[in-house]
Design an enzyme around this catalytic site. Structure first.
Site, PDB file in Angstrom:
ATOM      1  N   TYR A  53       0.795  -1.037   0.068  1.00 31.16           N
ATOM      2  CA  TYR A  53       0.061   0.091  -0.141  1.00 31.16           C
ATOM      3  C   TYR A  53       0.903   1.292   0.086  1.00 31.16           C
ATOM      4  CZ  TYR A  53      -5.075  -0.692   0.285  1.00 31.16           C
ATOM      5  OH  TYR A  53      -6.396  -0.907  -0.184  1.00 31.16           O
ATOM      6  N   GLU A  55      -0.662   4.854  -0.504  1.00 32.02           N
ATOM      7  CA  GLU A  55      -1.304   6.116  -0.913  1.00 32.02           C
ATOM      8  C   GLU A  55      -0.606   7.383  -0.485  1.00 32.02           C
ATOM      9  OE1 GLU A  55      -3.864   3.750   1.243  1.00 32.02           O
ATOM     10  OE2 GLU A  55      -5.657   4.586   0.649  1.00 32.02           O
ATOM     11  N   ASP A 198      -5.911  13.198 -25.647  1.00 30.23           N
ATOM     12  CA  ASP A 198      -5.973  11.780 -25.276  1.00 30.23           C
ATOM     13  C   ASP A 198      -5.423  11.024 -26.179  1.00 30.23           C
ATOM     14  OD1 ASP A 198      -6.636   9.310 -24.553  1.00 30.23           O
ATOM     15  OD2 ASP A 198      -8.708   9.642 -23.996  1.00 30.23           O
ATOM     16  N   THR A 224      -3.471   5.812 -21.880  1.00 31.48           N
ATOM     17  CA  THR A 224      -3.156   4.338 -21.337  1.00 31.48           C
ATOM     18  C   THR A 224      -1.951   4.175 -21.820  1.00 31.48           C
ATOM     19  OG1 THR A 224      -4.541   3.781 -23.462  1.00 31.48           O
ATOM     20  CG2 THR A 224      -5.673   3.758 -21.398  1.00 31.48           C
ATOM     21  N   LYS A 227      -1.611   0.063 -25.118  1.00 28.66           N
ATOM     22  CA  LYS A 227      -1.993   0.093 -26.449  1.00 28.66           C
ATOM     23  C   LYS A 227      -0.706   0.071 -27.028  1.00 28.66           C
ATOM     24  CE  LYS A 227      -6.564   1.777 -25.688  1.00 28.66           C
ATOM     25  NZ  LYS A 227      -6.990   2.659 -24.577  1.00 28.66           N
ATOM     26  N   ARG A 233      -1.811  -2.753 -18.414  1.00 23.44           N
ATOM     27  CA  ARG A 233      -2.782  -1.882 -18.205  1.00 23.44           C
ATOM     28  C   ARG A 233      -2.848  -0.870 -17.280  1.00 23.44           C
ATOM     29  NH1 ARG A 233      -5.890  -4.948 -21.545  1.00 23.44           N
ATOM     30  NH2 ARG A 233      -7.390  -3.246 -21.481  1.00 23.44           N
TER      31      ARG A 233
HETATM   32  N1  DSN Z   1     -11.599   0.119 -25.071  1.00 25.74           N
HETATM   33  C1  DSN Z   1     -10.613   1.129 -25.706  1.00 25.74           C
HETATM   34  C2  DSN Z   1     -10.449   1.004 -27.219  1.00 25.74           C
HETATM   35  O1  DSN Z   1     -10.839  -0.330 -27.509  1.00 25.74           O
HETATM   36  O2  DSN Z   1     -10.182   1.737 -28.034  1.00 25.74           O
HETATM   37  C3  DSN Z   1     -11.011   2.596 -25.439  1.00 25.74           C
HETATM   38  O3  DSN Z   1     -11.110   2.792 -24.171  1.00 25.74           O
END
Ligand code: DSN
Length: 447
Positions: A53, A55, A198, A224, A227, A233
């Site tokens: 933890y 925080e 984004d 994120t 990707k 993730r």
């Molecule tokens: N789920 C993502 C995507 O597939 O583009 C977006 O949040």
């Protein structure tokens, strides 16, 4: 050491993980938002850091024993700052949607006007879609794309000048061209709005140098990490120099909304995975990887176009191809996705701009090349895959979606059964397995 402890402690879950390993190995993963992390990233996520933890922030924690968690988080932050060229990064957001919500809470109040790209025209839920909290807490105005599928910059400009939003989003999940960061920066500056880029889908392309960075244009950048960036993730929020010029307290505001505003303890195991992914992305090979992603997407787009398949905007500049199935009728996406699933090609049905069908039964198909590129596939494989996808589309294109909900479900079930019995699809599935096996996935994983 791969999963043997799971095998002895929980054979049921072990069996499912084993099946998922086979699915990933024996198929073509073409969902544009997915990728295969390195074994190092995966091992970090499975490390003892999951037990801690933490925080708070490095040097300012609410718990003891954080000397190593502090160092992990500081390392991730420094690597992100260097790689993206930004003065402030928060690496704690659990994923993209919380990260975006944290941006809203840092710069907006409930009821403020916010602006984003419409979900049905390529945007994201959290950019103000009506069923997302972001579309309910804030007054959302949405821009879209033109008839040719390209961003409707003039339309967005009119909307922004008229509605004067507090926060504008640029960046989306189903758009195959470069984002007009510069044009949106001009609009945001004109109305005094914050501009948040984004770049979840394209952050790997940005650090790989094949897509323009929004860092000189936006005040805030979110991404994120799983990707094109090829990490675990998770997500990051970055504040740019421009953001600090607009509001010197912006970094502090962002940090405060992440913790304690929205989240509790950070996922230190994920932070370690992010740090590793950022190191991997800083290496020269990653630039080559990012370029190959785009070359592969273009080869895929050319292969489909050459076979008469319509694409939104006619092609791609990034990692994604958006197939427009409306020439065959509305709602064909689900049939094509199901049929491709049957041959081990994993894709996702997706709306196309001005889709005549509802979002759960849309008229498009979204394809991506990041995961296949990680496996080492190149243009000749993309051409072969385009051939198979086009063949599947032509095979199932005449399936019509019934109007009534129950009938739809029954028809799709029947359709799925018919796919299993189809000899030509079975033969194609064998070709896919053979192609996949030539590009081994996680060869050191003995499972
Ligand atoms: N789920 C993502 C995507 O597939 O583009 C977006 O949040």
């Amino acid at each position: 050491m791969w999963y043997e402890e799971i095998g002895s402690s929980d054979p049921e879950i072990f069996g499912l993980i084993k099946d998922e390993v086979s699915r990933q190995r024996e198929g073509l993963e073409m969902i544009p938002s997915e990728n295969f992390t390195s074994p190092a990233v995966m091992q970090a996520v499975g490390s003892v850091l999951t037990n801690k933890y933490s925080e708070g922030y490095p040097g300012k924690r609410y718990y003891g024993g954080n000397q190593y968690a502090d160092a992990v988080e500081r390392t991730a932050i420094e690597r992100a700052k260097t790689l993206f060229g930004v003065p402030h990064v928060n690496v704690q957001p659990y994923s993209g949607s919380p990260a975006n919500m944290e941006v809203y809470l840092a710069v907006c109040k409930p009821g403020d006007v916010i602006c984003g790209q419409s979900l049905s025209e390529g945007g994201h839920l959290t950019h103000g879609f009506k069923t997302s909290m972001t579309g309910q807490i804030f007054k959302s105005v949405q821009y879209g794309v033109r008839e040719d599928g390209y961003m409707d910059i003039e339309g967005a400009r009119r909307l922004i000048l008229e509605s004067r939003p507090k926060l504008i989003w640029v960046g989306s999940t189903a758009y195959t061209r470069e984002f007009p960061f510069k044009e949106f920066a001009v609009m945001a500056d004109e109305v005094g709005a914050y501009l948040a880029a984004d770049i979840s889908h394209i952050s790997g392309l940005v650090v790989g140098g094949v897509h323009e960075s929004p860092v000189n244009y936006a005040h805030i950048v979110t991404t994120t990490t799983h990707k094109t960036l090829r990490g675990p993730r998770g997500a990051m929020i970055m504040v740019t120099e421009k953001g600090i010029r607009k509001d010197p307290e912006l970094p502090e505001k962002i940090d405060k909304t992440v913790f304690p505003g929205m989240q509790g303890g950070p996922h230190d195991h994920v932070t370690a995975g992010i740090a590793i992914a950022l190191l991997e992305a800083s290496r020269p090979q990653f630039k080559e990887y990012a370029s190959q992603i785009v070359r592969n997407a273009r080869a895929l787009a050319n292969g489909l176009s050459a076979r008469g398949i319509k694409l939104v905007t006619g092609g791609t500049d990034n990692h994604m191809v958006l197939v427009d199935l409306t020439p065959f009728g509305p709602g064909r996406g689900v049939f094509v996705q199901e049929a491709l699933d049957a041959v081990n090609i994993t894709t996702n049905k997706n709306t196309v701009p001005k889709d005549p069908a509802p979002p759960f039964y849309p008229s498009g198909l979204r394809l991506g090349t990041p995961a296949l590129t990680t496996r080492g596939m190149k243009e000749p494989e993309m051409e072969a895959i385009a051939g198979m996808i086009a063949e599947v589309i032509m095979k199932v294109k005449d399936n019509e979606l019934p109007q009534e909900r129950e009938q739809r479900i029954a028809q799709i079930r029947k359709f799925r059964e018919s796919l299993r019995a189809d000899a030509s699809l079975q033969q194609m599935r064998r070709r896919v397995v053979e192609l996949s096996s030539r590009f081994p996935l996680y060869p050191s994983m003995r499972i």
